[in-house]
Structure formats: C-alpha cells, structure tokens
Design a protein around this motif. Structure first.
Motif, PDB file in Angstrom:
ATOM      1  N   ALA A  23      50.701  -2.127 -57.824  1.00  0.00           N
ATOM      2  CA  ALA A  23      50.892  -0.702 -57.547  1.00  0.00           C
ATOM      3  C   ALA A  23      51.744  -0.073 -58.644  1.00  0.00           C
ATOM      4  N   VAL A  24      51.410   1.127 -59.006  1.00  0.00           N
ATOM      5  CA  VAL A  24      52.166   1.870 -60.015  1.00  0.00           C
ATOM      6  C   VAL A  24      53.061   2.854 -59.285  1.00  0.00           C
ATOM      7  N   VAL A  25      54.323   2.898 -59.665  1.00  0.00           N
ATOM      8  CA  VAL A  25      55.274   3.806 -59.035  1.00  0.00           C
ATOM      9  C   VAL A  25      55.151   5.163 -59.704  1.00  0.00           C
ATOM     10  N   CYS A  30      56.235  15.411 -59.333  1.00  0.00           N
ATOM     11  CA  CYS A  30      55.540  15.800 -60.568  1.00  0.00           C
ATOM     12  C   CYS A  30      54.428  14.832 -60.975  1.00  0.00           C
ATOM     13  N   GLY A  31      54.378  13.639 -60.376  1.00  0.00           N
ATOM     14  CA  GLY A  31      53.321  12.694 -60.687  1.00  0.00           C
ATOM     15  C   GLY A  31      53.574  11.811 -61.894  1.00  0.00           C
ATOM     16  N   THR A  32      54.779  11.849 -62.452  1.00  0.00           N
ATOM     17  CA  THR A  32      55.126  10.993 -63.584  1.00  0.00           C
ATOM     18  C   THR A  32      55.067   9.537 -63.142  1.00  0.00           C
ATOM     19  N   SER A  33      54.476   8.671 -63.967  1.00  0.00           N
ATOM     20  CA  SER A  33      54.366   7.257 -63.640  1.00  0.00           C
ATOM     21  C   SER A  33      55.450   6.456 -64.342  1.00  0.00           C
ATOM     22  N   ALA A  34      55.945   5.438 -63.656  1.00  0.00           N
ATOM     23  CA  ALA A  34      56.926   4.533 -64.250  1.00  0.00           C
ATOM     24  C   ALA A  34      56.187   3.536 -65.134  1.00  0.00           C
ATOM     25  N   ASP A  35      56.886   2.964 -66.107  1.00  0.00           N
ATOM     26  CA  ASP A  35      56.265   2.021 -67.030  1.00  0.00           C
ATOM     27  C   ASP A  35      55.866   0.723 -66.347  1.00  0.00           C
ATOM     28  N   THR A  38      57.862  -1.450 -60.800  1.00  0.00           N
ATOM     29  CA  THR A  38      59.050  -1.091 -60.028  1.00  0.00           C
ATOM     30  C   THR A  38      59.652   0.187 -60.596  1.00  0.00           C
ATOM     31  N   ALA A  39      60.354   0.902 -59.751  1.00  0.00           N
ATOM     32  CA  ALA A  39      60.963   2.161 -60.190  1.00  0.00           C
ATOM     33  C   ALA A  39      62.165   1.864 -61.086  1.00  0.00           C
ATOM     34  N   PRO A  40      62.338   2.640 -62.147  1.00  0.00           N
ATOM     35  CA  PRO A  40      63.527   2.475 -62.991  1.00  0.00           C
ATOM     36  C   PRO A  40      64.798   2.762 -62.194  1.00  0.00           C
ATOM     37  N   PRO A  41      65.938   2.240 -62.619  1.00  0.00           N
ATOM     38  CA  PRO A  41      67.173   2.445 -61.854  1.00  0.00           C
ATOM     39  C   PRO A  41      67.633   3.899 -61.801  1.00  0.00           C
ATOM     40  N   THR A  42      67.111   4.760 -62.655  1.00  0.00           N
ATOM     41  CA  THR A  42      67.511   6.166 -62.643  1.00  0.00           C
ATOM     42  C   THR A  42      66.680   6.998 -61.667  1.00  0.00           C
ATOM     43  N   TRP A  43      65.648   6.413 -61.078  1.00  0.00           N
ATOM     44  CA  TRP A  43      64.818   7.116 -60.108  1.00  0.00           C
ATOM     45  C   TRP A  43      65.463   7.013 -58.724  1.00  0.00           C
ATOM     46  N   ILE A  44      65.095   7.949 -57.833  1.00  0.00           N
ATOM     47  CA  ILE A  44      65.617   7.967 -56.468  1.00  0.00           C
ATOM     48  C   ILE A  44      64.501   7.576 -55.513  1.00  0.00           C
ATOM     49  N   GLN A  53      59.159   7.204 -50.751  1.00  0.00           N
ATOM     50  CA  GLN A  53      58.763   8.078 -51.848  1.00  0.00           C
ATOM     51  C   GLN A  53      59.758   7.929 -52.986  1.00  0.00           C
ATOM     52  N   TYR A  54      59.255   7.999 -54.204  1.00  0.00           N
ATOM     53  CA  TYR A  54      60.101   7.897 -55.382  1.00  0.00           C
ATOM     54  C   TYR A  54      60.092   9.218 -56.128  1.00  0.00           C
ATOM     55  N   PHE A  55      61.248   9.559 -56.726  1.00  0.00           N
ATOM     56  CA  PHE A  55      61.385  10.775 -57.503  1.00  0.00           C
ATOM     57  C   PHE A  55      61.962  10.410 -58.861  1.00  0.00           C
ATOM     58  N   CYS A  56      61.354  10.938 -59.923  1.00  0.00           N
ATOM     59  CA  CYS A  56      61.793  10.623 -61.281  1.00  0.00           C
ATOM     60  C   CYS A  56      63.167  11.244 -61.545  1.00  0.00           C
ATOM     61  N   GLU A  57      63.752  10.857 -62.652  1.00  0.00           N
ATOM     62  CA  GLU A  57      65.099  11.320 -62.987  1.00  0.00           C
ATOM     63  C   GLU A  57      65.162  12.842 -63.122  1.00  0.00           C
TER      64      GLU A  57
END
Length: 76
Positions: A23-25, A30-35, A38-44, A53-57
């Motif tokens: 799965a891609v986070v 906004c629909g931005t995808s993580a690399d 897993t979600a980067p530590p700066t995401w909520i 739900q995940y939210f980008c920085e």
C-alpha cells in the motif's frame, strides 16, 4: 484436572505481500504520496470514524490549529 481450561485462538494467516501489492501512503487532503510504504515521521496520522488517515507535512502545518483542536478533517 487434565483438561485445558483455555482454548487457543487461531488467527488467520495473512497472505504474503510482494512489493507490487504494498500500500502507498497518500495525504488525505492533497493526495501527495509518500516515497515508501510507511508515512514519513513528519506526517500526521489521524483516526476518524475508525479509519486511519495520513496528512502530509504541508497540509498538517496549514491546519495545525484545527488538528490540535481535534476537529474532524471535514471541518478543515
């Protein structure tokens, strides 16, 4: 007294995932995808209506007051 007093719960085994099934986070706003997968530590991460739900920085910084007030993302 030779009987077991508990029963083991057998959990179903998960099928093995290959890299194409991972799965891609993505950001819920906004629909931005993580690399990675897993979600980067700066995401909520927020749990709303039993969904994670995940939210980008950038989205998190823009809506930090609403997040700290524990408003659902529908109010943002």
């Amino acid at each position: 007294m030779d009987e077991e007093t508990y029963h083991r719960i057998q959990r179903p085994q998960r099928p093995a995932q290959n890299e194409s099934d991972a799965a891609v986070v993505t950001c819920a706003l906004c629909g931005t995808s993580a690399d990675g997968d897993t979600a980067p530590p700066t995401w909520i991460c927020s749990v709303e209506n039993s969904r994670r739900q995940y939210f980008c920085e950038e989205c998190a910084r823009t809506n930090i007051r609403a997040i700290e007030s524990r408003l659902d993302s529908a109010w943002w």
